[in-house]
Enzyme design. Structure first.
Site, mmCIF file in Angstrom:
data_model
loop_
_atom_site.group_PDB
_atom_site.id
_atom_site.type_symbol
_atom_site.label_atom_id
_atom_site.label_comp_id
_atom_site.label_asym_id
_atom_site.label_seq_id
_atom_site.Cartn_x
_atom_site.Cartn_y
_atom_site.Cartn_z
ATOM 1 N N ASP A 38 -35.058 27.015 -43.709
ATOM 2 C CA ASP A 38 -35.589 26.481 -41.713
ATOM 3 C C ASP A 38 -34.437 24.862 -41.361
ATOM 4 O O ASP A 38 -33.909 24.266 -42.254
ATOM 5 C CB ASP A 38 -37.340 25.107 -41.804
ATOM 6 C CG ASP A 38 -38.036 26.645 -42.595
ATOM 7 O OD1 ASP A 38 -37.198 27.521 -41.975
ATOM 8 O OD2 ASP A 38 -39.187 26.385 -42.437
ATOM 9 N N TYR A 66 -38.244 22.094 -55.168
ATOM 10 C CA TYR A 66 -37.867 21.297 -53.702
ATOM 11 C C TYR A 66 -38.733 19.727 -53.729
ATOM 12 O O TYR A 66 -39.393 19.847 -54.346
ATOM 13 C CB TYR A 66 -38.845 22.080 -52.439
ATOM 14 C CG TYR A 66 -38.869 23.941 -52.442
ATOM 15 C CD1 TYR A 66 -38.179 23.975 -50.976
ATOM 16 C CD2 TYR A 66 -38.932 24.451 -52.779
ATOM 17 C CE1 TYR A 66 -37.145 24.567 -50.516
ATOM 18 C CE2 TYR A 66 -38.977 25.920 -52.661
ATOM 19 C CZ TYR A 66 -38.249 26.314 -50.920
ATOM 20 O OH TYR A 66 -37.877 27.485 -50.967
ATOM 21 N N ASP A 80 -44.840 22.240 -39.195
ATOM 22 C CA ASP A 80 -44.078 21.128 -39.595
ATOM 23 C C ASP A 80 -43.812 20.216 -38.854
ATOM 24 O O ASP A 80 -44.409 20.566 -37.277
ATOM 25 C CB ASP A 80 -42.225 21.708 -40.122
ATOM 26 C CG ASP A 80 -41.805 22.528 -39.276
ATOM 27 O OD1 ASP A 80 -41.861 22.016 -37.844
ATOM 28 O OD2 ASP A 80 -41.131 23.877 -39.699
ATOM 29 N N ARG A 179 -44.504 24.643 -46.504
ATOM 30 C CA ARG A 179 -44.872 24.562 -45.467
ATOM 31 C C ARG A 179 -46.746 25.488 -45.325
ATOM 32 O O ARG A 179 -47.509 24.752 -44.688
ATOM 33 C CB ARG A 179 -44.254 25.135 -44.203
ATOM 34 C CG ARG A 179 -43.076 24.274 -43.770
ATOM 35 C CD ARG A 179 -42.409 24.991 -42.531
ATOM 36 N NE ARG A 179 -41.930 26.551 -42.770
ATOM 37 C CZ ARG A 179 -42.023 26.994 -41.710
ATOM 38 N NH1 ARG A 179 -41.669 27.129 -40.662
ATOM 39 N NH2 ARG A 179 -42.040 28.332 -42.209
#
Length: 291
Positions: A38, A66, A80, A179
């Site tokens: 993203d 991550y 987000d 997310r």
């Protein structure tokens, strides 16, 4: 010009933006990436150049790592910080959430489970990405899919006025949406939740320390990468010539797909043992120079 670029993607740009920059820098159209990030997210983005684009699927399907920060207290339509606010929890709700509750609920995500991806994602629905449909005003509901989280470590929990921030480290399967973890944690705690920070630290077998900004990244030969992805078979010159013509050679001891390199370590082809007539042979499924 064939090979891979290991990019540390900056925030504020799309994965396609990075691909476009690579095309311009290398003056070649055939560039692709292994797994969308993203615009908000930073970190590992693997680019394939030339015939290496046809090997990206083997990288995309690997494990991911991550670093993320979950914000509890508000929800957004994108899950987000870049999204529009859709829910705000009352101060008393957030205040009553304990560290132990957060730890218990996050631990439930470890293992195999079904996850509903964020509606604002790169998943295509009837040929159009979900995020494009949402931006066009459509209501999008994506079906749940099987994902695996191998490790989820809570680094820190910070209690703020009317909010809680949770820093986590995640190692997961391809197709897992961090997310969605923030969204679902916020839902079960009734606080709402979204991500305020996301950095991809691994796209197996590559890690963030190997990555550079697009202007500084060097093209890595295919041969140096396939050794991390497949069993390797070294070919004699005569075998390399046969493969270059699309012919088969004698079978390999390895099962499944394996990479063939010449005596100098250069990538020649991907091969797979197959039954041809009455015998098993090593047949090419991708040959360098085949486009």
């Amino acid at each position: 010009m064939d090979g891979f670029l290991l990019i540390d993607k900056a925030g504020g740009m799309t994965s396609h933006d990075v691909v476009a920059m690579a095309r311009k820098r290398l003056d070649i159209r055939k560039v692709g990436h292994a797994g969308t990030l993203d615009p908000m997210a930073t970190g590992v983005l693997v680019l394939g150049v030339g015939i290496a684009t046809r090997l990206l699927t083997y990288i995309t399907d690997g494990k991911k790592g991550y670093e993320a920060t979950i914000f509890l207290g508000k929800s957004t339509h994108t899950d987000d910080k870049d999204g529009d606010l859709t829910f705000t929890a009352g101060p008393d709700v957030v205040t009553n959430i304990s560290d132990e509750q957060i730890k218990v609920e996050l631990n439930k995500f470890i293992g195999e489970f079904k996850q509903r991806p964020s509606s604002v994602s790169a998943i295509k629905i009837d040929g159009k990405t979900a995020h494009a449909r949402v931006r066009a005003g459509e209501s999008v509901e994506i079906a749940e899919r099987d994902v695996s989280i191998y490790e989820l470590v809570i680094k820190e929990i910070r209690h703020l006025p009317n909010a809680i921030e949770v820093d986590i480290l995640v190692t997961c399967s391809a197709g897992t949406y961090i997310r969605a973890i923030a969204r679902d944690l916020g839902a079960v705690l009734k606080t709402g939740g979204h991500l305020t920070y996301l950095r991809r630290t691994m796209v197996s077998p590559f890690v963030i320390d190997q990555c550079k900004q697009i202007k500084d990244a060097d093209l890595i030969p295919i041969g140096a990468v396939v050794e991390k992805l497949f069993p390797i078979r070294k070919l004699e010159l005569s075998q390399s010539k046969e493969i270059s013509f699309g012919r088969v050679i004698e079978q390999n001891s390895s099962e499944g797909v394996f990479a063939a390199l010449d005596n100098q370590g250069n990538f020649v082809a991907l091969l797979e043992n197959k039954l041809q007539g009455s015998q098993i042979v090593a047949a090419p499924i991708l040959v360098k120079g085949s486009g």
